[in-house]
Design a protein around this motif. Sequence first.
Motif, PDB file in Angstrom:
ATOM      1  N   LEU A 134       0.921  -1.382  -0.187  1.00 24.71           N
ATOM      2  CA  LEU A 134      -0.156  -0.095   0.229  1.00 24.71           C
ATOM      3  C   LEU A 134       0.994   1.120  -0.352  1.00 24.71           C
ATOM      4  CD1 LEU A 134      -2.741   1.859   0.387  1.00 24.71           C
ATOM      5  CD2 LEU A 134      -2.496   0.941   3.221  1.00 24.71           C
ATOM      6  N   TYR A 135       0.747   1.864  -1.357  1.00 25.55           N
ATOM      7  CA  TYR A 135       1.681   2.743  -1.350  1.00 25.55           C
ATOM      8  C   TYR A 135       0.471   4.331  -0.947  1.00 25.55           C
ATOM      9  CZ  TYR A 135       5.595   0.694  -4.129  1.00 25.55           C
ATOM     10  OH  TYR A 135       6.414  -0.779  -4.525  1.00 25.55           O
ATOM     11  N   GLY A 136       1.296   5.291  -0.079  1.00 25.78           N
ATOM     12  CA  GLY A 136       0.072   6.162   0.269  1.00 25.78           C
ATOM     13  C   GLY A 136       1.125   6.949   1.820  1.00 25.78           C
ATOM     14  N   PHE A 137      -0.085   7.526   2.677  1.00 27.08           N
ATOM     15  CA  PHE A 137       0.705   8.221   3.361  1.00 27.08           C
ATOM     16  C   PHE A 137      -0.268   7.859   4.693  1.00 27.08           C
ATOM     17  CE2 PHE A 137       0.337  12.659   5.652  1.00 27.08           C
ATOM     18  CZ  PHE A 137       1.274  12.561   6.454  1.00 27.08           C
ATOM     19  N   SER A 138       0.483   7.816   6.273  1.00 29.72           N
ATOM     20  CA  SER A 138      -0.370   7.071   6.647  1.00 29.72           C
ATOM     21  C   SER A 138      -2.224   7.820   7.790  1.00 29.72           C
ATOM     22  CB  SER A 138       0.414   6.684   8.062  1.00 29.72           C
ATOM     23  OG  SER A 138       0.131   6.307   9.013  1.00 29.72           O
ATOM     24  N   PRO A 139      -1.413   8.834   7.651  1.00 26.06           N
ATOM     25  CA  PRO A 139      -2.712   9.266   7.704  1.00 26.06           C
ATOM     26  C   PRO A 139      -3.785   9.923   7.155  1.00 26.06           C
ATOM     27  CG  PRO A 139      -0.571  10.807   8.816  1.00 26.06           C
ATOM     28  CD  PRO A 139      -0.634  10.101   7.821  1.00 26.06           C
ATOM     29  N   SER A 140      -3.259  10.229   6.348  1.00 31.23           N
ATOM     30  CA  SER A 140      -4.566  10.247   4.246  1.00 31.23           C
ATOM     31  C   SER A 140      -5.789   9.221   4.960  1.00 31.23           C
ATOM     32  CB  SER A 140      -3.503  10.157   3.256  1.00 31.23           C
ATOM     33  OG  SER A 140      -4.236   8.863   2.719  1.00 31.23           O
ATOM     34  N   THR A 141      -6.947  10.003   4.655  1.00 29.56           N
ATOM     35  CA  THR A 141      -8.342   9.541   4.892  1.00 29.56           C
ATOM     36  C   THR A 141      -8.230   8.659   4.051  1.00 29.56           C
ATOM     37  OG1 THR A 141      -8.841  11.262   2.901  1.00 29.56           O
ATOM     38  CG2 THR A 141      -9.282  11.787   5.572  1.00 29.56           C
ATOM     39  N   CYS A 142      -8.069   8.669   2.725  1.00 24.97           N
ATOM     40  CA  CYS A 142      -8.112   7.550   1.270  1.00 24.97           C
ATOM     41  C   CYS A 142      -7.090   6.473   2.079  1.00 24.97           C
ATOM     42  CB  CYS A 142      -7.930   8.231   0.342  1.00 24.97           C
ATOM     43  SG  CYS A 142      -8.361   9.570  -0.123  1.00 24.97           S
ATOM     44  N   THR A 143      -5.519   7.041   2.252  1.00 25.28           N
ATOM     45  CA  THR A 143      -5.234   5.434   2.852  1.00 25.28           C
ATOM     46  C   THR A 143      -5.573   4.671   4.059  1.00 25.28           C
ATOM     47  OG1 THR A 143      -2.825   7.165   2.204  1.00 25.28           O
ATOM     48  CG2 THR A 143      -2.605   4.490   3.694  1.00 25.28           C
ATOM     49  N   ARG A 144      -5.811   5.571   4.452  1.00 18.07           N
ATOM     50  CA  ARG A 144      -6.600   4.740   5.834  1.00 18.07           C
ATOM     51  C   ARG A 144      -8.054   3.837   5.595  1.00 18.07           C
ATOM     52  NH1 ARG A 144      -8.295   8.232   9.982  1.00 18.07           N
ATOM     53  NH2 ARG A 144      -8.130   9.855   8.890  1.00 18.07           N
ATOM     54  N   LEU A 145      -8.475   4.672   4.625  1.00 24.58           N
ATOM     55  CA  LEU A 145      -9.494   3.421   4.145  1.00 24.58           C
ATOM     56  C   LEU A 145      -9.202   2.144   3.603  1.00 24.58           C
ATOM     57  CD1 LEU A 145     -12.831   3.237   3.427  1.00 24.58           C
ATOM     58  CD2 LEU A 145     -12.272   4.316   0.668  1.00 24.58           C
ATOM     59  N   VAL A 146      -8.495   2.101   2.691  1.00 21.91           N
ATOM     60  CA  VAL A 146      -8.242   0.582   1.832  1.00 21.91           C
ATOM     61  C   VAL A 146      -7.177  -0.533   3.187  1.00 21.91           C
ATOM     62  CG1 VAL A 146      -5.512   0.067   0.042  1.00 21.91           C
ATOM     63  CG2 VAL A 146      -6.793   2.118  -0.155  1.00 21.91           C
ATOM     64  N   ALA A 147      -6.627   0.620   4.367  1.00 23.33           N
ATOM     65  CA  ALA A 147      -6.009  -0.085   5.561  1.00 23.33           C
ATOM     66  C   ALA A 147      -6.847  -0.721   6.366  1.00 23.33           C
ATOM     67  CB  ALA A 147      -5.637   1.068   6.325  1.00 23.33           C
ATOM     68  N   LEU A 148      -8.411  -0.010   6.198  1.00 25.71           N
ATOM     69  CA  LEU A 148      -9.257  -0.640   7.102  1.00 25.71           C
ATOM     70  C   LEU A 148     -10.036  -1.486   6.308  1.00 25.71           C
ATOM     71  CD1 LEU A 148     -11.631  -0.692   8.975  1.00 25.71           C
ATOM     72  CD2 LEU A 148     -12.766   1.798   7.513  1.00 25.71           C
TER      73      LEU A 148
ATOM     74  N   GLN B  78      -1.905  11.278  -6.819  1.00 23.87           N
ATOM     75  CA  GLN B  78      -2.572  11.076  -5.156  1.00 23.87           C
ATOM     76  C   GLN B  78      -2.138  10.291  -4.575  1.00 23.87           C
ATOM     77  OE1 GLN B  78      -5.892  12.017  -6.882  1.00 23.87           O
ATOM     78  NE2 GLN B  78      -5.996  14.077  -6.775  1.00 23.87           N
ATOM     79  N   VAL B  79      -2.486   9.861  -3.571  1.00 23.75           N
ATOM     80  CA  VAL B  79      -2.458   8.458  -2.783  1.00 23.75           C
ATOM     81  C   VAL B  79      -3.678   8.217  -2.591  1.00 23.75           C
ATOM     82  CG1 VAL B  79       0.247   9.071  -0.966  1.00 23.75           C
ATOM     83  CG2 VAL B  79      -1.966   9.978   0.127  1.00 23.75           C
ATOM     84  N   PRO B  80      -3.895   6.500  -2.667  1.00 27.33           N
ATOM     85  CA  PRO B  80      -3.018   5.435  -2.124  1.00 27.33           C
ATOM     86  C   PRO B  80      -2.807   5.274  -3.742  1.00 27.33           C
ATOM     87  CG  PRO B  80      -4.847   5.188  -1.334  1.00 27.33           C
ATOM     88  CD  PRO B  80      -5.327   6.795  -1.596  1.00 27.33           C
ATOM     89  N   TYR B  81      -1.937   4.066  -4.360  1.00 23.35           N
ATOM     90  CA  TYR B  81      -2.029   2.996  -5.254  1.00 23.35           C
ATOM     91  C   TYR B  81      -1.759   1.408  -4.097  1.00 23.35           C
ATOM     92  CZ  TYR B  81       2.987   3.117  -6.516  1.00 23.35           C
ATOM     93  OH  TYR B  81       4.462   3.166  -7.181  1.00 23.35           O
ATOM     94  N   ILE B  82      -1.926   0.110  -5.277  1.00 22.03           N
ATOM     95  CA  ILE B  82      -1.631  -0.770  -4.135  1.00 22.03           C
ATOM     96  C   ILE B  82      -0.519  -1.262  -4.965  1.00 22.03           C
ATOM     97  CG2 ILE B  82      -3.065  -0.601  -2.724  1.00 22.03           C
ATOM     98  CD1 ILE B  82      -4.739  -2.696  -4.610  1.00 22.03           C
TER      99      ILE B  82
ATOM    100  N   LEU C 234     -10.457   0.896  14.890  1.00 23.05           N
ATOM    101  CA  LEU C 234      -9.761   1.395  15.766  1.00 23.05           C
ATOM    102  C   LEU C 234      -8.734   0.713  15.705  1.00 23.05           C
ATOM    103  CD1 LEU C 234     -12.397  -0.111  19.018  1.00 23.05           C
ATOM    104  CD2 LEU C 234     -11.687   2.352  17.099  1.00 23.05           C
ATOM    105  N   ALA C 235      -8.220   0.232  14.658  1.00 22.75           N
ATOM    106  CA  ALA C 235      -6.788  -0.345  14.475  1.00 22.75           C
ATOM    107  C   ALA C 235      -5.500   0.583  13.106  1.00 22.75           C
ATOM    108  CB  ALA C 235      -6.181  -1.436  13.729  1.00 22.75           C
ATOM    109  N   VAL C 236      -6.286   0.782  12.621  1.00 25.13           N
ATOM    110  CA  VAL C 236      -6.111   2.354  11.817  1.00 25.13           C
ATOM    111  C   VAL C 236      -6.711   3.469  11.842  1.00 25.13           C
ATOM    112  CG1 VAL C 236      -6.096   0.495   9.625  1.00 25.13           C
ATOM    113  CG2 VAL C 236      -7.802   1.613   9.497  1.00 25.13           C
ATOM    114  N   LYS C 237      -7.358   3.956  12.930  1.00 24.01           N
ATOM    115  CA  LYS C 237      -8.147   5.293  12.727  1.00 24.01           C
ATOM    116  C   LYS C 237      -6.847   6.318  13.191  1.00 24.01           C
ATOM    117  CE  LYS C 237      -9.196   4.613  17.527  1.00 24.01           C
ATOM    118  NZ  LYS C 237      -8.545   6.541  17.999  1.00 24.01           N
ATOM    119  N   ASP C 238      -5.894   6.138  13.473  1.00 24.96           N
ATOM    120  CA  ASP C 238      -4.474   7.235  13.856  1.00 24.96           C
ATOM    121  C   ASP C 238      -3.912   6.899  12.814  1.00 24.96           C
ATOM    122  OD1 ASP C 238      -6.216   8.567  15.945  1.00 24.96           O
ATOM    123  OD2 ASP C 238      -5.877   6.400  17.387  1.00 24.96           O
ATOM    124  N   GLY C 239      -3.803   5.991  11.977  1.00 24.79           N
ATOM    125  CA  GLY C 239      -2.320   5.990  10.731  1.00 24.79           C
ATOM    126  C   GLY C 239      -2.490   4.593  10.704  1.00 24.79           C
ATOM    127  N   ALA C 240      -2.396   4.708   9.035  1.00 24.06           N
ATOM    128  CA  ALA C 240      -2.800   3.462   8.207  1.00 24.06           C
ATOM    129  C   ALA C 240      -1.643   2.094   8.450  1.00 24.06           C
ATOM    130  CB  ALA C 240      -2.453   3.615   7.172  1.00 24.06           C
TER     131      ALA C 240
END
Length: 211
Positions: A4-18, A52-56, A205-211
Amino acid sequence: MVKLYGFSPSTCTRLVALICKEKEIPYELISVNLGKGEQKDASFTAVQPFGQVPYIDDNGFFLYESRAIARYLIKNYPNQGTPGLIPSDAKAEALFEQAASIETFNFNAFVAPIVFEKLFKPRRGLQPNEERVAELLAALQGKMDTYDLILSKQKYLAGDSVTLADLSHLPYGAAFYQIGFSEVFDSRPNLSRWWKDISNRPAWLAVKDGA
């Protein structure tokens, strides 16, 4: 393992991590420093032309746009993690698509620009456009009344089972809630019940503060 290529706090990156967490898909976060503009580097835009982030990278399959990634992961890993995030039955899937459209046009279209004005702009040293915020918030109130009505009749937006349409609210919704707009959710009993449900899911809860 999904990269997952992204920025840990970003909303879109965290959606993918979720979604990775919900589907129990192991992933490796490859951090992209937005502050340094790494998302505009040629090596990044070769895959994500909008910068723009992210991509996989899923074993050589590259995909960008967080909503598309979420759908792909759910469909490509059907036999693990939370089932039914995109239903397979035609009618249930249609109700999911209806709910997904509700999130896009009746929630995200208002909440995302409010978060931009009140959270992202100040981080860049810019002043929020309070008039714009007030206009968006006024329009959102009616939308949330309708959410409350829908959720008075069923547990989730597409029926009585959680779907991607519900989970897609979390990254921007959590930011909106935390920057002083909690009353929008808390003042409506059915909306509040739904929000507490989805925002306390272990995967979030596992990703809400960062992916």
